[in-house]
Write a protein that holds these residues in place. Structure first.
Motif, short mmCIF file in Angstrom:
data_model
loop_
_atom_site.label_atom_id
_atom_site.label_comp_id
_atom_site.label_asym_id
_atom_site.label_seq_id
_atom_site.Cartn_x
_atom_site.Cartn_y
_atom_site.Cartn_z
N THR A 1 34.66 2.74 -57.48
CA THR A 1 34.46 3.25 -58.85
C THR A 1 35.56 4.24 -59.20
OG1 THR A 1 32.06 2.95 -58.71
CG2 THR A 1 32.87 4.49 -60.39
N MET A 2 35.90 5.12 -58.25
CA MET A 2 36.97 6.09 -58.50
C MET A 2 38.30 5.37 -58.75
SD MET A 2 35.84 9.22 -55.88
CE MET A 2 37.12 8.84 -54.78
N ILE A 3 38.58 4.36 -57.96
CA ILE A 3 39.83 3.60 -58.12
C ILE A 3 39.84 2.88 -59.47
CG2 ILE A 3 41.11 1.61 -57.22
CD1 ILE A 3 40.09 2.54 -54.39
N THR A 4 38.71 2.31 -59.83
CA THR A 4 38.63 1.57 -61.09
C THR A 4 38.73 2.51 -62.29
OG1 THR A 4 37.27 -0.08 -59.96
CG2 THR A 4 37.29 -0.17 -62.36
N THR A 5 38.19 3.72 -62.17
CA THR A 5 38.35 4.67 -63.28
C THR A 5 39.83 5.02 -63.47
OG1 THR A 5 37.91 6.59 -61.87
CG2 THR A 5 36.05 5.69 -63.13
N TRP A 6 40.55 5.11 -62.37
CA TRP A 6 42.01 5.36 -62.47
C TRP A 6 42.67 4.20 -63.22
CZ3 TRP A 6 45.78 8.57 -62.70
CH2 TRP A 6 47.09 8.14 -62.51
N LEU A 7 42.29 2.99 -62.90
CA LEU A 7 42.85 1.82 -63.58
C LEU A 7 42.50 1.84 -65.07
CD1 LEU A 7 44.32 -0.94 -63.37
CD2 LEU A 7 42.07 -1.96 -62.95
N LEU A 8 41.24 2.14 -65.38
CA LEU A 8 40.79 2.14 -66.78
C LEU A 8 41.38 3.29 -67.59
CD1 LEU A 8 37.06 1.13 -66.28
CD2 LEU A 8 38.91 -0.29 -67.19
N ALA A 9 41.91 4.30 -66.92
CA ALA A 9 42.54 5.42 -67.63
C ALA A 9 43.98 5.08 -68.03
CB ALA A 9 42.50 6.68 -66.76
N ASP A 10 44.40 3.85 -67.78
CA ASP A 10 45.73 3.42 -68.18
C ASP A 10 45.87 3.49 -69.71
OD1 ASP A 10 48.34 1.96 -67.41
OD2 ASP A 10 47.51 0.68 -68.99
N GLU A 11 47.06 3.78 -70.14
CA GLU A 11 47.37 3.92 -71.56
C GLU A 11 46.93 2.70 -72.38
OE1 GLU A 11 51.62 3.82 -73.71
OE2 GLU A 11 51.40 5.39 -72.20
N TRP A 12 47.07 1.50 -71.81
CA TRP A 12 46.70 0.29 -72.55
C TRP A 12 45.21 0.28 -72.88
CZ3 TRP A 12 43.37 -3.75 -72.36
CH2 TRP A 12 43.60 -4.77 -73.27
N PHE A 13 44.36 0.62 -71.90
CA PHE A 13 42.92 0.63 -72.14
C PHE A 13 42.53 1.72 -73.16
CE2 PHE A 13 43.13 -1.31 -67.87
CZ PHE A 13 42.48 -2.50 -68.15
N ILE A 14 43.22 2.84 -73.12
CA ILE A 14 42.94 3.91 -74.08
C ILE A 14 43.25 3.44 -75.50
CG2 ILE A 14 43.62 6.23 -74.83
CD1 ILE A 14 44.04 6.84 -71.78
N ARG A 15 44.40 2.78 -75.67
CA ARG A 15 44.77 2.26 -76.99
C ARG A 15 43.84 1.13 -77.45
NH1 ARG A 15 50.20 1.98 -75.06
NH2 ARG A 15 49.84 -0.24 -75.02
N ALA A 16 43.32 0.35 -76.52
CA ALA A 16 42.48 -0.80 -76.87
C ALA A 16 41.15 -0.37 -77.50
CB ALA A 16 42.22 -1.67 -75.65
N ALA A 17 40.69 0.83 -77.19
CA ALA A 17 39.44 1.38 -77.76
C ALA A 17 38.28 0.39 -77.65
CB ALA A 17 39.67 1.82 -79.20
N LEU A 18 38.06 -0.12 -76.47
CA LEU A 18 36.96 -1.06 -76.24
C LEU A 18 35.63 -0.33 -76.18
CD1 LEU A 18 38.80 -3.17 -73.53
CD2 LEU A 18 38.40 -3.83 -75.88
#
Length: 195
Positions: A75-92
């Motif tokens: 979960t910690m590793i995946t949160t790091w992945l999801l904090a990527d700039e692309w996911f932030i811009r995607a606003a899912l």
């Protein structure tokens, strides 16, 4: 995987260069040492523009190291992945991210040690592809067929899902064949009875 997502190499590079803090031990209820995964999830969800109810965060509190450690580490590793700039811009929507952090992470963690998703190139690719697929995205520059084929070849979880779906389809087909054979036999018996 109807939508085009980020370049895959960006995500795998991010996983390869994860900060050591995200690889620390997750905090367990009996031990106040380690990373508070619930707080980390909350922080990342806020970065993504989503509020997370407190009761949704409780599942990220480790109760039993034997059962929860690997899932929380992933979960910690995946949160790091999801904090990527692309996911932030995607606003899912928050529900999609929570589904990734709850269900997808649990499935992956049941099959593979969490830290392999940062140290092993194939597991990095698997995590990135599975997360994108669960969000209905495919890597930029790949057709739907290419992305599907690569996901099924790299992901043990996806292979298991396809095998299970194939078995279920075969069982349905077998049941239909048996029902048709039974109906044909009954019709044949009725025909002989009438004559």
């Amino acid at each position: 995987m109807d939508n085009i997502g980020p370049i895959l190499e960006t995500l795998t590079h991010r996983l390869a260069n994860i900060p050591p803090d995200f690889l620390d031990e997750p905090r367990m209820a009996k031990n106040n040492k380690g990373v508070a995964v619930a707080a980390l999830v909350n922080d990342v969800m806020r970065m993504l523009g989503n509020a997370t109810p407190l009761d949704n965060l409780e599942r990220f509190d480790g109760m039993d190291a034997g059962k929860d450690r690997n899932r929380l580490a992933l979960t910690m590793i995946t949160t790091w992945l999801l904090a990527d700039e692309w996911f932030i811009r995607a606003a899912l929507p928050a529900a999609q991210f929570m589904s990734i952090l709850e269900q997808t992470v649990a499935e992956l963690a049941a099959a593979t040690a969490a830290h392999k998703f940062t140290s092993d190139p194939d597991r990095r690719e698997e995590l990135a592809r599975v997360v994108l697929a669960r969000l209905n995205y495919r890597p930029e520059g790949e057709s739907l067929a290419q992305a599907t084929d690569r996901l099924s070849s790299i992901s043990g979880m996806e292979r298991r899902r396809l095998v299970e779906a194939s078995r279920a389809a075969e069982q349905r087909a077998r049941a239909i064949r048996e029902a048709l054979a039974k109906k044909a036999a009954e019709e044949s018996a009725d025909k002989w009875t009438r004559e």
